[in-house]
Scaffold this active site. Sequence first.
Site, PDB file in Angstrom:
ATOM      1  N   GLU A  87      -4.388   5.584   4.206  1.00  0.00           N
ATOM      2  CA  GLU A  87      -5.664   5.293   4.877  1.00  0.00           C
ATOM      3  C   GLU A  87      -5.423   4.049   5.722  1.00  0.00           C
ATOM      4  O   GLU A  87      -5.355   2.941   5.185  1.00  0.00           O
ATOM      5  CB  GLU A  87      -6.767   5.014   3.843  1.00  0.00           C
ATOM      6  CG  GLU A  87      -7.091   6.184   2.942  1.00  0.00           C
ATOM      7  CD  GLU A  87      -7.963   7.225   3.617  1.00  0.00           C
ATOM      8  OE1 GLU A  87      -8.238   7.112   4.823  1.00  0.00           O
ATOM      9  OE2 GLU A  87      -8.357   8.173   2.923  1.00  0.00           O
TER      10      GLU A  87
ATOM     11  N   CYS B 178     -12.344  -0.709   8.470  1.00  0.00           N
ATOM     12  CA  CYS B 178     -11.450   0.222   9.175  1.00  0.00           C
ATOM     13  C   CYS B 178     -12.273   1.133  10.065  1.00  0.00           C
ATOM     14  O   CYS B 178     -11.862   1.464  11.166  1.00  0.00           O
ATOM     15  CB  CYS B 178     -10.638   1.033   8.173  1.00  0.00           C
ATOM     16  SG  CYS B 178     -11.649   1.811   6.917  1.00  0.00           S
TER      17      CYS B 178
HETATM   18  P1  NAP Z   1      -2.177  -4.904   5.166  1.00  0.00           P
HETATM   19  O1  NAP Z   1      -1.634  -6.190   5.578  1.00  0.00           O
HETATM   20  O2  NAP Z   1      -1.449  -3.671   5.502  1.00  0.00           O
HETATM   21  O3  NAP Z   1      -2.414  -4.997   3.588  1.00  0.00           O
HETATM   22  C1  NAP Z   1      -2.846  -3.906   2.822  1.00  0.00           C
HETATM   23  C2  NAP Z   1      -2.059  -3.861   1.529  1.00  0.00           C
HETATM   24  O4  NAP Z   1      -0.699  -3.529   1.829  1.00  0.00           O
HETATM   25  C3  NAP Z   1      -2.003  -5.210   0.820  1.00  0.00           C
HETATM   26  O5  NAP Z   1      -2.006  -5.005  -0.563  1.00  0.00           O
HETATM   27  C4  NAP Z   1      -0.668  -5.776   1.285  1.00  0.00           C
HETATM   28  O6  NAP Z   1      -0.125  -6.740   0.430  1.00  0.00           O
HETATM   29  C5  NAP Z   1       0.167  -4.523   1.305  1.00  0.00           C
HETATM   30  N1  NAP Z   1       1.351  -4.618   2.163  1.00  0.00           N
HETATM   31  C6  NAP Z   1       1.566  -5.414   3.230  1.00  0.00           C
HETATM   32  N2  NAP Z   1       2.782  -5.166   3.757  1.00  0.00           N
HETATM   33  C7  NAP Z   1       3.342  -4.197   2.990  1.00  0.00           C
HETATM   34  C8  NAP Z   1       4.588  -3.515   3.017  1.00  0.00           C
HETATM   35  N3  NAP Z   1       5.508  -3.771   3.946  1.00  0.00           N
HETATM   36  N4  NAP Z   1       4.827  -2.578   2.082  1.00  0.00           N
HETATM   37  C9  NAP Z   1       3.914  -2.285   1.152  1.00  0.00           C
HETATM   38  N5  NAP Z   1       2.711  -2.909   1.060  1.00  0.00           N
HETATM   39  C10 NAP Z   1       2.429  -3.840   1.979  1.00  0.00           C
HETATM   40  O7  NAP Z   1      -3.643  -4.655   5.723  1.00  0.00           O
HETATM   41  P2  NAP Z   1      -4.813  -5.702   5.791  1.00  0.00           P
HETATM   42  O8  NAP Z   1      -4.644  -6.559   6.967  1.00  0.00           O
HETATM   43  O9  NAP Z   1      -4.975  -6.340   4.458  1.00  0.00           O
HETATM   44  O10 NAP Z   1      -6.046  -4.687   5.978  1.00  0.00           O
HETATM   45  C11 NAP Z   1      -6.539  -4.377   7.214  1.00  0.00           C
HETATM   46  C12 NAP Z   1      -6.042  -3.036   7.684  1.00  0.00           C
HETATM   47  O11 NAP Z   1      -6.375  -2.028   6.748  1.00  0.00           O
HETATM   48  C13 NAP Z   1      -6.745  -2.656   8.966  1.00  0.00           C
HETATM   49  O12 NAP Z   1      -5.831  -2.044   9.832  1.00  0.00           O
HETATM   50  C14 NAP Z   1      -7.796  -1.663   8.491  1.00  0.00           C
HETATM   51  O13 NAP Z   1      -8.259  -0.793   9.479  1.00  0.00           O
HETATM   52  C15 NAP Z   1      -7.062  -0.956   7.392  1.00  0.00           C
HETATM   53  N6  NAP Z   1      -7.995  -0.288   6.470  1.00  0.00           N
HETATM   54  C16 NAP Z   1      -8.044   1.078   6.457  1.00  0.00           C
HETATM   55  C17 NAP Z   1      -8.945   1.741   5.632  1.00  0.00           C
HETATM   56  C18 NAP Z   1      -9.048   3.233   5.622  1.00  0.00           C
HETATM   57  O14 NAP Z   1      -9.656   3.771   4.707  1.00  0.00           O
HETATM   58  N7  NAP Z   1      -8.475   3.942   6.566  1.00  0.00           N
HETATM   59  C19 NAP Z   1      -9.788   0.993   4.814  1.00  0.00           C
HETATM   60  C20 NAP Z   1      -9.695  -0.398   4.851  1.00  0.00           C
HETATM   61  C21 NAP Z   1      -8.789  -1.032   5.676  1.00  0.00           C
HETATM   62  P3  NAP Z   1      -0.217  -8.319   0.758  1.00  0.00           P
HETATM   63  O15 NAP Z   1      -1.671  -8.660   0.752  1.00  0.00           O
HETATM   64  O16 NAP Z   1       0.528  -8.921  -0.348  1.00  0.00           O
HETATM   65  O17 NAP Z   1       0.412  -8.509   2.104  1.00  0.00           O
END
Ligand code: NAP
Length: 460
Positions: free
Chosen positions: A228, A262
């Site tokens: 997602e 998102c």
């Molecule tokens: P993010 O940086 O990708 O973080 C999300 C999760 O992934 C966190 O637990 C993060 O851990 C982990 N993570 C980061 N880098 C990783 C890697 N290389 N391998 C595995 N896990 C990793 O995203 P965010 O900035 O927190 O959230 C915002 C994004 O999420 C936006 O793009 C938003 O649109 C999207 N989102 C999508 C949905 C949906 O349902 N489609 C819902 C909500 C949000 P750390 O915190 O330790 O870095």
Amino acid sequence: MSIQTINPNTNKTIKSFDEMTDKIVDAKIEKANLTFTDWKKTSYQERADLLHKVADLMRAKKTDLAKIITLEMGKLLSQAEGEIDVSASILDYYADNGETFLADKILDPEHGAAIIRNSPIGVLLGVMPWNFPFYQVVRFAAPNIMVGNTIVLKHASIVPQCAEAIEKLFEEANAPEGLYTNLYISGKNASKLVADKRIKGVSLTGSEDAGASIAMEAGKHLKKVVLELGGNDPFIILEDADIEKTVEWAVVGRMNNNGQCCVASKRFIAVEAIADKFLEKFKEKLSQMKVGDPMDPNTELGPLSSEAAAVHLADQLNRSIDEGATVLLGGKRPEREGAFMEPTILTDLKPEMTAYYEELFGPVASFYIVKDENEAIELANDSQFGLGASIFTQDVERGKAIADQIDSGMVFINHPTWTQADLPFGGTKRSGFGRELSELGIHEFVNKKLIRISGLNDPF
Ligand code: NAP
């Protein structure tokens, strides 16, 4: 790597957590795997009772839990309370409907009899974001606990107290140890875990980069994955839209969760016959928003989740302005402490500018004027994302015909994209794959096992 609560309203560090060592993580996964061997044998009733208990506890502690959300990621307290309500409703929904959704499907083969039985597959890894720190976890965990799977969860590093509180709710509801377990680790280490033989599937909600990293590991190790990811949802305003209601929903669609959904409405696409009227009222409403402490009930727009998020958004804005975008409102960090950004409207955006294709995760609306419906559809689809979309028109049939032509996982007519337990949620294109919530969400991590009963003399 630091796992910390930093209040984004002040940017002050409140609490730090140690990252778990490999040895501890290994022991936690081992326990989750052992628990699976018992949990998969429990009845649906037992699983449902547990989920109801967690839901009841959540409601009983609503304000305390909501305050943790607001403290850690800056959501308005009233919205954090709303998130707890939705999360509890998802737990109840799967407790009430899971058994029906997972019931045997009777087939009618040419000879003998056959059924499809939904069997659990084992330990699942969840990697979750901070923006809805309870809801995101629950919509993954609740259906899978109902299936009979067990969960290890790596939550976002900026919401460790939310992670802790969710695990505690399961403990207080007397869940067996190992059914739902936090892993306090970095994203990089979460990706590495996908290779572990005991992990049978992985679900990530977050950015494209994190999704790609998890998907790469899942591909390498042949594991089922649900992603997602981000969105850049269009909000189309046709000439027959009810202007007052449309503007009200536009404000909610963009500014809910301080602009960090998102499925936020991010690109406002108005046909020229109504564009000026819409823009005037939209701008007026955004300019009146009361920016401040998210714990204060009078605040309408709180901070972003972290200083890093605010710096990133400001950089995207500055690059877009340098590239020729026009700022119609806001565009700066306000003069105050905390991870704040002014309510902002950008226009005159062109495909070569940063803000045209990149997701702007904060209170920044991109505004476009188009000639007609066809141009609106073309622009709406000119995105690498395909999560949600909204169409505002008083002609519902026209709205449905346009919905058919939009490349996204969800289209809402006369409403911003939103979520509830009984509606599927998910995207297409670079917004990911798989679905959460509704009946669809419970079928992602099951073995759809065929059981065939034949007569001994049936033909080969
Ligand atoms: P993010 O940086 O990708 O973080 C999300 C999760 O992934 C966190 O637990 C993060 O851990 C982990 N993570 C980061 N880098 C990783 C890697 N290389 N391998 C595995 N896990 C990793 O995203 P965010 O900035 O927190 O959230 C915002 C994004 O999420 C936006 O793009 C938003 O649109 C999207 N989102 C999508 C949905 C949906 O349902 N489609 C819902 C909500 C949000 P750390 O915190 O330790 O870095």
